[in-house]
Design a protein around this motif. Structure first.
Motif, PDB file in Angstrom:
ATOM      1  N   TRP A  36       0.301  -1.220  -0.074  1.00 36.55           N
ATOM      2  CA  TRP A  36       0.117  -0.487   0.131  1.00 36.55           C
ATOM      3  C   TRP A  36       0.684   1.206   0.291  1.00 36.55           C
ATOM      4  CZ3 TRP A  36      -5.270  -0.611   0.350  1.00 36.55           C
ATOM      5  CH2 TRP A  36      -6.086   0.343  -0.077  1.00 36.55           C
ATOM      6  N   LYS A  37       2.355   0.836   1.064  1.00 38.69           N
ATOM      7  CA  LYS A  37       3.148   2.122   1.155  1.00 38.69           C
ATOM      8  C   LYS A  37       3.518   2.603  -0.840  1.00 38.69           C
ATOM      9  CE  LYS A  37       4.957   2.342   5.725  1.00 38.69           C
ATOM     10  NZ  LYS A  37       6.200   2.189   5.832  1.00 38.69           N
ATOM     11  N   GLU A  38       3.919   1.485  -0.712  1.00 41.12           N
ATOM     12  CA  GLU A  38       4.539   1.502  -2.413  1.00 41.12           C
ATOM     13  C   GLU A  38       3.470   1.938  -3.281  1.00 41.12           C
ATOM     14  OE1 GLU A  38       8.021   1.412  -3.086  1.00 41.12           O
ATOM     15  OE2 GLU A  38       7.994   1.077  -4.748  1.00 41.12           O
ATOM     16  N   GLY A  39       2.548   1.339  -3.109  1.00 41.15           N
ATOM     17  CA  GLY A  39       1.903   1.495  -4.671  1.00 41.15           C
ATOM     18  C   GLY A  39       1.433   3.351  -4.235  1.00 41.15           C
ATOM     19  N   THR A  40       1.411   4.061  -2.801  1.00 36.15           N
ATOM     20  CA  THR A  40       0.844   4.848  -3.371  1.00 36.15           C
ATOM     21  C   THR A  40       1.867   6.083  -3.190  1.00 36.15           C
ATOM     22  OG1 THR A  40      -0.238   4.709  -1.057  1.00 36.15           O
ATOM     23  CG2 THR A  40       0.195   7.205  -1.101  1.00 36.15           C
ATOM     24  N   ARG A  41       2.858   6.082  -3.161  1.00 37.96           N
ATOM     25  CA  ARG A  41       4.487   6.405  -3.694  1.00 37.96           C
ATOM     26  C   ARG A  41       4.785   6.601  -5.330  1.00 37.96           C
ATOM     27  NH1 ARG A  41       9.182   5.758  -5.715  1.00 37.96           N
ATOM     28  NH2 ARG A  41       9.388   3.608  -5.865  1.00 37.96           N
ATOM     29  N   ILE A  42       3.994   4.880  -5.808  1.00 34.23           N
ATOM     30  CA  ILE A  42       4.090   5.641  -7.237  1.00 34.23           C
ATOM     31  C   ILE A  42       2.966   6.425  -7.694  1.00 34.23           C
ATOM     32  CG2 ILE A  42       5.943   3.152  -7.137  1.00 34.23           C
ATOM     33  CD1 ILE A  42       3.494   1.655  -8.361  1.00 34.23           C
ATOM     34  N   GLY A  43       2.186   6.718  -6.976  1.00 34.57           N
ATOM     35  CA  GLY A  43       0.975   7.730  -8.030  1.00 34.57           C
ATOM     36  C   GLY A  43      -0.328   6.498  -7.881  1.00 34.57           C
ATOM     37  N   LEU A  44      -0.385   4.607  -7.242  1.00 37.60           N
ATOM     38  CA  LEU A  44      -2.342   4.526  -7.024  1.00 37.60           C
ATOM     39  C   LEU A  44      -2.522   5.087  -6.202  1.00 37.60           C
ATOM     40  CD1 LEU A  44      -0.562   0.601  -7.338  1.00 37.60           C
ATOM     41  CD2 LEU A  44      -2.029   1.660  -9.254  1.00 37.60           C
ATOM     42  N   SER A  45      -4.402   5.047  -6.501  1.00 37.47           N
ATOM     43  CA  SER A  45      -5.528   5.551  -5.578  1.00 37.47           C
ATOM     44  C   SER A  45      -5.578   4.745  -4.929  1.00 37.47           C
ATOM     45  CB  SER A  45      -5.966   5.849  -6.561  1.00 37.47           C
ATOM     46  OG  SER A  45      -7.056   4.851  -7.116  1.00 37.47           O
ATOM     47  N   SER A  46      -5.979   5.023  -4.065  1.00 36.24           N
ATOM     48  CA  SER A  46      -6.478   4.177  -2.325  1.00 36.24           C
ATOM     49  C   SER A  46      -7.517   3.652  -3.113  1.00 36.24           C
ATOM     50  CB  SER A  46      -6.421   4.952  -1.638  1.00 36.24           C
ATOM     51  OG  SER A  46      -5.568   5.511  -0.616  1.00 36.24           O
ATOM     52  N   ARG A  47      -7.934   4.404  -4.159  1.00 35.29           N
ATOM     53  CA  ARG A  47      -9.766   3.815  -4.130  1.00 35.29           C
ATOM     54  C   ARG A  47      -9.249   2.015  -5.134  1.00 35.29           C
ATOM     55  NH1 ARG A  47     -13.741   4.459  -8.461  1.00 35.29           N
ATOM     56  NH2 ARG A  47     -12.101   5.102  -9.907  1.00 35.29           N
ATOM     57  N   LYS A  48      -7.858   2.868  -5.457  1.00 32.48           N
ATOM     58  CA  LYS A  48      -7.969   1.174  -7.337  1.00 32.48           C
ATOM     59  C   LYS A  48      -7.303   0.052  -6.271  1.00 32.48           C
ATOM     60  CE  LYS A  48      -6.170   2.105 -11.749  1.00 32.48           C
ATOM     61  NZ  LYS A  48      -5.591   2.426 -13.057  1.00 32.48           N
ATOM     62  N   MET A  49      -6.527   0.275  -5.187  1.00 29.39           N
ATOM     63  CA  MET A  49      -5.903  -0.248  -4.195  1.00 29.39           C
ATOM     64  C   MET A  49      -7.363  -1.204  -3.688  1.00 29.39           C
ATOM     65  SD  MET A  49      -1.835   0.855  -3.093  1.00 29.39           S
ATOM     66  CE  MET A  49      -2.426   2.574  -2.603  1.00 29.39           C
ATOM     67  N   LEU A  50      -7.620  -0.224  -3.219  1.00 30.12           N
ATOM     68  CA  LEU A  50      -9.036  -0.565  -2.808  1.00 30.12           C
ATOM     69  C   LEU A  50      -9.709  -1.876  -2.746  1.00 30.12           C
ATOM     70  CD1 LEU A  50      -9.893  -0.692   0.796  1.00 30.12           C
ATOM     71  CD2 LEU A  50     -11.600   1.131   0.398  1.00 30.12           C
ATOM     72  N   LYS A  51     -10.174  -2.120  -4.061  1.00 25.83           N
ATOM     73  CA  LYS A  51     -10.357  -2.520  -5.132  1.00 25.83           C
ATOM     74  C   LYS A  51     -10.490  -3.333  -5.519  1.00 25.83           C
ATOM     75  CE  LYS A  51     -13.604   0.094  -8.679  1.00 25.83           C
ATOM     76  NZ  LYS A  51     -13.632   0.695  -9.899  1.00 25.83           N
ATOM     77  N   GLY A  52      -8.926  -3.634  -5.368  1.00 27.56           N
ATOM     78  CA  GLY A  52      -8.257  -4.567  -6.133  1.00 27.56           C
ATOM     79  C   GLY A  52      -8.286  -5.537  -4.547  1.00 27.56           C
ATOM     80  N   LEU A  53      -7.934  -4.803  -2.913  1.00 25.90           N
ATOM     81  CA  LEU A  53      -8.412  -5.845  -1.977  1.00 25.90           C
ATOM     82  C   LEU A  53      -9.173  -6.838  -1.602  1.00 25.90           C
ATOM     83  CD1 LEU A  53      -6.450  -6.323   1.070  1.00 25.90           C
ATOM     84  CD2 LEU A  53      -7.552  -4.501   1.285  1.00 25.90           C
ATOM     85  N   ARG A  54     -10.454  -5.646  -1.807  1.00 31.53           N
ATOM     86  CA  ARG A  54     -12.061  -6.085  -1.462  1.00 31.53           C
ATOM     87  C   ARG A  54     -12.192  -7.365  -3.059  1.00 31.53           C
ATOM     88  NH1 ARG A  54     -15.289  -1.079  -1.883  1.00 31.53           N
ATOM     89  NH2 ARG A  54     -14.725  -1.370  -3.836  1.00 31.53           N
ATOM     90  N   ALA A  55     -11.586  -6.603  -4.090  1.00 30.57           N
ATOM     91  CA  ALA A  55     -12.399  -8.404  -5.512  1.00 30.57           C
ATOM     92  C   ALA A  55     -11.005  -9.461  -4.589  1.00 30.57           C
ATOM     93  CB  ALA A  55     -11.129  -7.603  -6.686  1.00 30.57           C
ATOM     94  N   GLY A  56      -9.436  -9.900  -4.335  1.00 30.99           N
ATOM     95  CA  GLY A  56      -8.702 -10.393  -3.638  1.00 30.99           C
ATOM     96  C   GLY A  56      -9.956 -11.309  -2.714  1.00 30.99           C
ATOM     97  N   MET A  57     -10.441 -10.242  -1.575  1.00 27.81           N
ATOM     98  CA  MET A  57     -11.176 -11.078  -0.515  1.00 27.81           C
ATOM     99  C   MET A  57     -12.274 -12.242  -0.814  1.00 27.81           C
ATOM    100  SD  MET A  57     -11.159  -8.440   2.083  1.00 27.81           S
ATOM    101  CE  MET A  57     -10.230  -9.299   3.848  1.00 27.81           C
ATOM    102  N   VAL A  58     -13.032 -11.608  -1.881  1.00 31.42           N
ATOM    103  CA  VAL A  58     -14.831 -12.078  -2.180  1.00 31.42           C
ATOM    104  C   VAL A  58     -14.674 -13.037  -2.398  1.00 31.42           C
ATOM    105  CG1 VAL A  58     -16.594 -11.489  -3.682  1.00 31.42           C
ATOM    106  CG2 VAL A  58     -15.197  -9.612  -2.090  1.00 31.42           C
ATOM    107  N   SER A  59     -12.867 -13.022  -4.250  1.00 37.53           N
ATOM    108  CA  SER A  59     -12.817 -13.820  -4.735  1.00 37.53           C
ATOM    109  C   SER A  59     -12.442 -14.882  -4.318  1.00 37.53           C
ATOM    110  CB  SER A  59     -12.042 -13.598  -6.244  1.00 37.53           C
ATOM    111  OG  SER A  59     -12.514 -12.588  -6.855  1.00 37.53           O
ATOM    112  N   ALA A  60     -12.286 -14.947  -3.091  1.00 38.90           N
ATOM    113  CA  ALA A  60     -10.737 -16.119  -2.386  1.00 38.90           C
ATOM    114  C   ALA A  60     -12.617 -16.978  -1.212  1.00 38.90           C
ATOM    115  CB  ALA A  60     -10.104 -15.645  -0.538  1.00 38.90           C
TER     116      ALA A  60
END
Lengths: 238, 224
Positions: A36-60
């Motif tokens: 998450w920290k590294e994503g923020t550093r390279i300019g990924l939005s929290s919204r995108k990362m949250l989407k990725g996290l949620r998709a990973g959790m739901v798909s599991a």
């Protein structure tokens, strides 16, 4: 000697399982925080990362159910805590049953939990399952840095080709596991085909009608649909 | 130029390896605790001959299979994903699908820095969910075996993996069908020949990459 299942279900093992679970959870949380920290550093939005996290959790959720089923199957033979630990750490259902079987066979016992499956045979299964599963973890520990360097060379030379390699590897895993139910025929074939069709419908809805939210839920929805098809078909066939 | 200066990228890579190596080694040692406890606490140690022969049998196929697998899975999972995957297992049935769907939902490309970060987050999230479901499974073991054994519902639970890979297959074929032809065809051949998946997956990865190389050189496939 006590009945081996009494030993296998002892409280110590539950406690040990809890400790291992704690380490796994810490690892997951540390990696999420670091990425998450590294994503923020390279300019990924929290919204995108949250989407990725949620998709990973739901798909599991759904793919975890067969693991619980394996746990229930193995619990009858090996007790509850040991299969739980094995399936939590570097575990996979087919491997564990295979290794447990080797453990029994090398003691001259044909069937897991069958006649002659004593505490000693149980202990043999436990040793062999544990040591067999250790190798991959040890290799990652010792060699991943080196493996990474080799792949990094390819990536630096031709990033486009690295993406193709990744795609081809992804496809291979999916291809191998999609082919099994296709060639098996019957109910597995019906289910795999239903999952395929439903996912195609979802993809069309996303692409043509712009139903963006569906992206995160397309996989579980297609799976539930395909599982319902399996129930309906099994019902009509019976 | 000072070659010792670390870029933020290097620092991130170092942290991935540090967290990964410490946690994976801890789990390996803890896992060894179980057979040791059976020995120390209950005084049960199998006779050395069958123990050693069993260890040799299992190791003789686990060592080559593991190495081939790690090489095959690295381009899919990325470094963080490999540590997570080899700590918790269940790679093809859980980590690979969750990584793919996570990257799709966040609209980032696999095998890029962004893709790497999102897939690491998605896989770590999948681990948390899966472990919690397993704990629920342990707690509810007895009440659960009812519905899971229910004759009407049973076919659905038995067909979860076909449902997963049917859906995932459609997703990939729609994404890049040219790249899908070789692995899907190989998968079918291996399945007909009844080759164990532990062998089929790495061989299929290797042949598919070689095939993709030819297509790529001829300009027939490109990364989406």
């Amino acid at each position: 000697m006590k009945n081996y299942l009494e030993i296998a279900n002892s409280g110590y093992f539950y406690l040990w399982g809890g400790i291992i679970l704690l380490v796994i959870m810490i690892q997951a949380i540390l990696f999420i925080r670091l990425a998450w920290k590294e994503g923020t550093r390279i300019g990924l939005s929290s919204r995108k990362m949250l989407k990725g996290l949620r998709a990973g959790m739901v798909s599991a959720i759904l793919p975890s159910i067969p693991i619980v089923i394996t746990l229930i199957t193995m619990a009858g033979v090996l007790g509850i805590p040991f299969p739980w630990i094995r399936l939590s750490v570097i575990g996979s259902a087919p491997y564990e049953l295979l290794a447990a079987g080797i453990g029994a066979e090398s003691m001259g016992v044909v069937k897991l939990g069958g006649e002659g499956y004593t505490g000693l045979v149980f202990a043999n299964s436990v040793w062999i399952m544990t040591i067999g599963a250790m190798w991959s973890g040890l290799m990652v520990f010792f060699f991943l840095k080196r493996i990474k360097k080799q792949y990094k060379k390819i990536e630096t030379k031709d990033p486009e080709w690295m993406k193709i390699i990744s795609g081809a590897a992804f496809f291979s895993v999916v291809g191998v596991f999609m082919a099994r139910p296709i060639t098996a025929g019957g109910l597995p074939l019906i289910t795999v085909a239903s999952g395929f069709v439903l996912m195609t419908v979802c993809a069309l809805l996303i692409a043509k009608l712009g139903v963006g939210w569906l992206k995160e839920f397309a996989l579980p929805l297609s799976m539930i649909g395909a599982m319902i098809c399996a129930i309906l078909f099994a019902g009509t066939a019976a | 130029m000072n070659s010792n200066t670390l870029t933020p990228n290097d620092l991130f890579d170092q942290s991935v390896h540090r967290i990964g190596r410490v946690t994976i080694l801890t789990c390996i040692v803890l896992a060894l605790g179980i057979p040791l406890m059976v020995w120390m606490a209950f005084g049960i140690l199998p006779p050395s001959k069958p123990l050693i022969s069993g260890i040799i049998t299992v190791s003789s196929f686990m060592i080559p299979v593991s190495l081939a697998e790690i090489l095959s899975f690295y381009p899919i999972l990325g470094p963080g994903g490999v540590y997570i995957s080899y700590t918790t297992g269940n790679i093809t049935n859980l980590k690979v699908p969750c990584a793919a769907i996570g990257m799709e939902a966040a609209e980032v490309e696999p095998a890029t820095k962004e893709g790497d970060i999102i897939s690491t987050i998605a896989m770590a999230g999948s681990v948390i969910v899966c472990e919690l479901i397993l704990v629920l499974g342990v707690i509810l073991l007895v009440p659960l075996s009812g519905p899971l054994e229910n004759p009407v519902l049973k076919p659905a639970f038995e067909q979860i993996l076909p449902a997963l890979f049917g859906a995932l297959g459609a997703y990939f074929i729609l994404k890049n069908y040219k790249l899908a032809i070789i692995p899907v065809a190989l998968g079918l051949v291996f399945s007909v020949l009844n080759v164990h998946t532990a062998v089929a997956v790495p061989v299929c990865v290797l042949l598919s990459i070689l095939g993709a190389r030819v297509l790529y050189k001829k300009g027939l496939v490109k990364a989406e």
